[in-house]
Design an enzyme around this catalytic site. Sequence first.
Site, short mmCIF file in Angstrom:
data_model
loop_
_atom_site.label_atom_id
_atom_site.label_comp_id
_atom_site.label_asym_id
_atom_site.label_seq_id
_atom_site.Cartn_x
_atom_site.Cartn_y
_atom_site.Cartn_z
CB SER A 59 -1.02 0.01 1.08
OG SER A 59 -0.29 -0.01 2.69
CG ASP A 70 -4.77 3.53 8.73
OD1 ASP A 70 -3.93 4.08 9.17
OD2 ASP A 70 -5.00 2.77 7.51
CG HIS A 91 -1.96 2.83 5.55
ND1 HIS A 91 -3.16 1.96 6.13
CD2 HIS A 91 -1.46 1.65 4.65
CE1 HIS A 91 -3.12 0.85 5.49
NE2 HIS A 91 -2.30 0.55 4.60
#
Length: 270
Positions: A77, A240, A243
Amino acid sequence: MNERSERGVTAGLPGRLGRAAAFSLLAGTVGGAAVLAGEAFAARHRRYAQPELGLALRATVGRAGAPPLRLVLLGDSSALGVGVDRLDETIGGQLANLLAEGPAGRRVHLSSVGVSGSRSTDLATQVARALLGERPDVALILIGANDATMLRRPADAAAYLGGAVHRLREARVEVVVGTCPDLGAVRAIAPPLRQLVGWSGRRIAHAQTTAVLEAGGAVVDLATETGPVFRADAGTLCHDGFHPSADGYRVWAHALLPAVAAAAAVAPRR
């Protein structure tokens, strides 16, 4: 109590203490395992940032006429910039801007073949995609976090990464790898699971370094270079708690820049 009875009680004391200690250890182990299992369940079911479908994964950055540089990102990601919603906030976008504005003044053709959630085993497919069409000059690989959180064997993860680097180098692509970041800095995972995942990440990063150097790539130890900043500043993580935020990607970009710039300087002379 007579002397014989006292001796009997005393003689049995070490055994009772041993059994009590063993029971306490077992209870502590079971209790600790239950805590870890509960934290793992909570971490798995937490709402994490998702890839922005509208975020361009291909862009050209820099003035027209500047020496061109094809930069491709592979990995998980982080190679997509999950956690931000603007191209210039992603790790790729920030690196492209730094390379375009730097002393060499490159015109960067940026692309990414990364896939959110990828592990090292997924790199083979990404390498094949990266080599389709015009060959990139520099490949930046960001991988390892998902291997670490799933407690994969470091040697296995590193072997897949080394194979990917080897294939890219055989295709005459310069390769830079940002090793597994400091997972002990994430807020989405509570202690003591955070410490366990952090330990797993350090083992992955150590194995990655050896494999990448043996395959002919360059390595940036993201945990060592940027971990203290992430631990000290919660703003380096997005909403979150896992990340990176735009600030976090900026920290990574500056840590990676010297190695990427050095690779870019070598690429035109091939």
